[in-house]
Every structure is written in C-alpha cells, then in structure tokens.
Motif scaffolding. Structure first.
Motif, mmCIF file in Angstrom:
data_model
loop_
_atom_site.group_PDB
_atom_site.id
_atom_site.type_symbol
_atom_site.label_atom_id
_atom_site.label_comp_id
_atom_site.label_asym_id
_atom_site.label_seq_id
_atom_site.Cartn_x
_atom_site.Cartn_y
_atom_site.Cartn_z
ATOM 1 N N ASP A 239 0.812 -1.215 0.000
ATOM 2 C CA ASP A 239 0.000 0.000 0.000
ATOM 3 C C ASP A 239 0.853 1.276 0.000
ATOM 4 O O ASP A 239 0.315 2.383 -0.028
ATOM 5 N N TRP A 240 2.166 1.137 0.029
ATOM 6 C CA TRP A 240 3.037 2.317 0.049
ATOM 7 C C TRP A 240 3.318 2.772 -1.382
ATOM 8 O O TRP A 240 3.936 2.037 -2.160
ATOM 9 N N ASP A 275 7.182 1.672 -16.207
ATOM 10 C CA ASP A 275 8.189 2.683 -16.505
ATOM 11 C C ASP A 275 8.726 3.228 -15.190
ATOM 12 O O ASP A 275 8.076 4.033 -14.535
ATOM 13 N N TYR A 276 9.930 2.807 -14.831
ATOM 14 C CA TYR A 276 10.513 3.216 -13.562
ATOM 15 C C TYR A 276 11.147 4.609 -13.633
ATOM 16 O O TYR A 276 11.536 5.158 -12.602
ATOM 17 N N VAL A 280 5.177 8.251 -10.481
ATOM 18 C CA VAL A 280 4.751 7.077 -9.710
ATOM 19 C C VAL A 280 3.338 6.649 -10.083
ATOM 20 O O VAL A 280 3.057 5.450 -10.220
ATOM 21 N N ASN A 281 2.434 7.604 -10.222
ATOM 22 C CA ASN A 281 1.044 7.311 -10.615
ATOM 23 C C ASN A 281 0.417 6.193 -9.779
ATOM 24 O O ASN A 281 -0.261 5.304 -10.301
ATOM 25 N N GLY A 282 0.673 6.230 -8.475
ATOM 26 C CA GLY A 282 0.044 5.268 -7.574
ATOM 27 C C GLY A 282 0.628 3.876 -7.612
ATOM 28 O O GLY A 282 0.063 2.944 -7.017
ATOM 29 N N GLU A 285 5.337 -0.377 -6.931
ATOM 30 C CA GLU A 285 6.629 -0.850 -7.425
ATOM 31 C C GLU A 285 7.497 0.287 -7.947
ATOM 32 O O GLU A 285 8.716 0.313 -7.715
ATOM 33 N N VAL A 286 6.893 1.233 -8.662
ATOM 34 C CA VAL A 286 7.671 2.361 -9.171
ATOM 35 C C VAL A 286 8.200 3.195 -8.010
ATOM 36 O O VAL A 286 9.381 3.584 -7.985
ATOM 37 N N ALA A 287 7.349 3.465 -7.014
ATOM 38 C CA ALA A 287 7.783 4.236 -5.848
ATOM 39 C C ALA A 287 8.927 3.533 -5.133
ATOM 40 O O ALA A 287 9.929 4.162 -4.747
ATOM 41 N N TYR A 288 8.805 2.229 -4.974
ATOM 42 C CA TYR A 288 9.817 1.435 -4.274
ATOM 43 C C TYR A 288 11.157 1.443 -5.016
ATOM 44 O O TYR A 288 12.210 1.682 -4.414
ATOM 45 N N ILE A 289 11.140 1.172 -6.327
ATOM 46 C CA ILE A 289 12.396 1.127 -7.085
ATOM 47 C C ILE A 289 13.052 2.498 -7.132
ATOM 48 O O ILE A 289 14.285 2.622 -6.994
#
Length: 346
Positions: A239-240, A275-276, A280-282, A285-289
């Motif tokens: 959820d992050w 697309d990393y 982030v667009n919610g 995985e993108v936020a994490y990487i």
C-alpha cells in the motif's frame, strides 16, 4: 515477514518491444582458473559492489544441488565455464561488476562442486566480485541452518578453495529469520572466528530476520569489520506509493551502518511494462524502485539486484536466450536498468 511471494510459479510476461540483446564472448579454459591471491590493497568500499543475483529457477531453495539458470549438473567444468563466461559477459554489459551466487551443502560437498567452480572462476576471471551465499533446502525454509555438520563442511570446502581469492566474498546465510537477533549474531560470530583466515571485509553477514534490519549485526563488536547484507522488497508494504515513505523505511533499516551495508536483494517487476523513470502514478513498485535506487546512490550503499537472471521470475532483469554454450541475455526493461545505472552513478 512473508516470503518473497513473487518467486516460484510466476511465468515471464511479454517482453518489452525494442529490448536490447547482450552476448558474451565464449571460450573454454585449458584448465581450472587459478585462485587469485589476496593483496594488501585497501578493500573496496561497499559502493563498489554493483551487481545482480544469478539464481536457480527454484528460487535457490533446493533439496539437491542449487543450479543457477542456464547451468546443468550434467555439464563438466569446461562447459560450465563457457556458459558462465557468456552470462557474466552479459551482466558486465549491464554495468555490473558483482554477481551473487547461491550455494548449499549438496552443491559444494557433492560432485557438482567440481563443475560449479567454473561459474565462480569465469566471474572472477572477468574481474567480477562473487558473493557466495548459503540457502536452505526447499523442504526446510524455517530460517535456520539445515544441518550444522554439512554446513560446516560446505564452508570449510569453500574457504579451502577460495579463501585466498580476493574476489570471492562469503555470506554465511541468506535471511536467517528463524533466529532471534542474539542467536543469529552468536552464530555469525562463531562462523567469523572459525574462518578467521578470511579477511573480515570479505565476509557479508545477513541482517536480522529476513536480512531486513542490519542494526543488530552492525552493533555487535564481535562482527566488527565485516560487511552486512540488507534485503528489502516492495511487496512487504504493497500500500506504500510514496517515494519518501520508502526512503525513510530504507534509512530506518540501515541506521548509521551505511558504510558496511550491501543491499544484496531488492527488485520489482521487469516483464510487465512498468516505466521506472516516469511518475509514480500510484504504483507501489515504481515508488519502491525509485526510492531504493535513490537511497543506494545517496547513502553510498553496495547493491545487488534480484535477480539479474532467473528463469521464470517476473523480477528478472534479463531473459536467457540461446542453447548450449551460445547464450545471450535479453534486457526486459530499459527503465529498470536506467534506475540501476542511477544508483551506481553510471
């Protein structure tokens, strides 16, 4: 803490259009590559560890010998060396200089060791640092050493072969989550003492639980001078979706131990078209990487992506192509590699 649930039955998704192929020059050695002698040069900082994991399709948990993707227990040393030379060459073209390989008692104490050494030797001949990490068997997965005597014999054999090789680093256990912090540091301290002839800067001690918290290991004076392995995955907090929240989480796990810490497992989906590099667009995985790679760069951590190659894993940065010793790697996600290059200051 849940296990890495992206592994196991996941099938590779469709490859992105326009992926890049990597190939390594193939050559068979005339004989086993000699172990490189240790030198008196200063040990490299953790930031010099820029690597990928090369994993068994079974997630490195095996009741028999652990076999990284593309290799086979039926191959001899020369064939294993040639295959490994091609795959390591592909990793090098990604910008990596480090590979993390699994070991278990069956792979080291049994007949496969003679051949498996070809993978290690091919990597060190390429100038790669090699991290050898112990994994439990598939029928255990309790976060504890399966059999003490076999484990001891495995490490004795490894250190006998590679104890003087300055390119080979030793990780006594992957994710020792079955132990309390005190139990694990006691085990690690005993292991360090047992293998005292190996320089401490070539020892990589996993953090507490799922290698998720390095602070208890870092604080133990008996483990002074060793490096520490950290793991962190985006699916631990699905959820992050805040980069800052993830960065705070990384820093809490590391404390003031960044100079000793190698993040030797972190990863996200590389076969689903994410697309990393973009907003982030919610996306968890993108936020994490983005947070992971920012943290590596900002704190000067070592890093080893999970995985550079593992057949059947959607997190795999590459896909293996070819047959026999004519192997190449195909990149699955350019933006994922871009983020690694950012982390590695390339």
């Amino acid at each position: 803490m849940p296990r890495k649930n992206h592994r196991g039955t996941a099938c590779l998704g469709a490859l992105l259009a326009g992926v890049t192929a990597f190939s390594g020059a193939l050559a068979s050695p005339a004989s086993a590559a000699p172990a490189a002698a240790s030198t008196h040069a200063s040990p490299p900082p953790v930031s010099d560890f820029r690597g990928v994991n090369w994993a068994d399709p079974r997630d490195n948990y095996a009741d028999d010998a652990v076999v990284p993707s593309g290799l086979s227990t039926s191959d001899g040393y020369a064939t294993t060396y040639a295959k490994s030379r091609a795959i390591i060459g592909g990793f090098s073209k990604l910008g990596a200089n480090t590979v993390r390989l699994p070991v278990n008692p069956t792979s080291v104490n049994g007949p496969f060791w003679k051949s498996y050494r070809g993978a290690i030797d091919a990597a060190t001949a390429k100038g790669f640092k090699v991290i050898l990490g112990y994994w439990e068997s598939d029928n255990a997965k309790d976060g504890k050493i399966d059999d003490q005597a076999s484990w001891d014999r495995m490490w004795a054999r490894i250190t006998s072969t590679y104890g003087r090789n300055s390119k080979v680093y030793l990780e006594p256990m992957n994710e020792p989550f079955g132990y309390t912090a005190q139990e694990w540091t006691d085990i690690a301290a005993k292991w360090v003492t047992t293998h005292r002839k190996v320089p401490r800067d070539r020892m990589l001690i996993g953090g507490y639980k799922y290698s998720e918290d390095v602070k208890p290991v870092c604080a133990d004076p008996r483990l002074k001078g060793t490096r520490i392995a950290l793991h962190n995955y985006g699916f631990w907090h699905t959820d992050w979706t805040s980069v800052d929240q993830w960065k705070a989480d990384f820093k809490e796990r590391i404390g003031d131990c960044a100079s000793r810490t190698i993040l030797d497992e972190f990863g996200a989906s590389m076969t689903t078209g994410l697309d990393y590099n973009g907003p982030v667009n919610g996306s968890n995985e993108v936020a994490y990487i983005q947070a992971a790679t920012d943290t590596i760069r900002e704190m000067g951590l070592g890093s080893v992506y999970w995985p550079g190659l593992r057949n059947g894993d959607t997190y795999s940065l590459t896909t293996l192509q070819g047959t026999g010793t004519r192997l190449t790697l195909k990149l699955n996600n350019q933006s994922g590699l871009d983020r690694l290059h950012w982390a590695w200051k390339q």
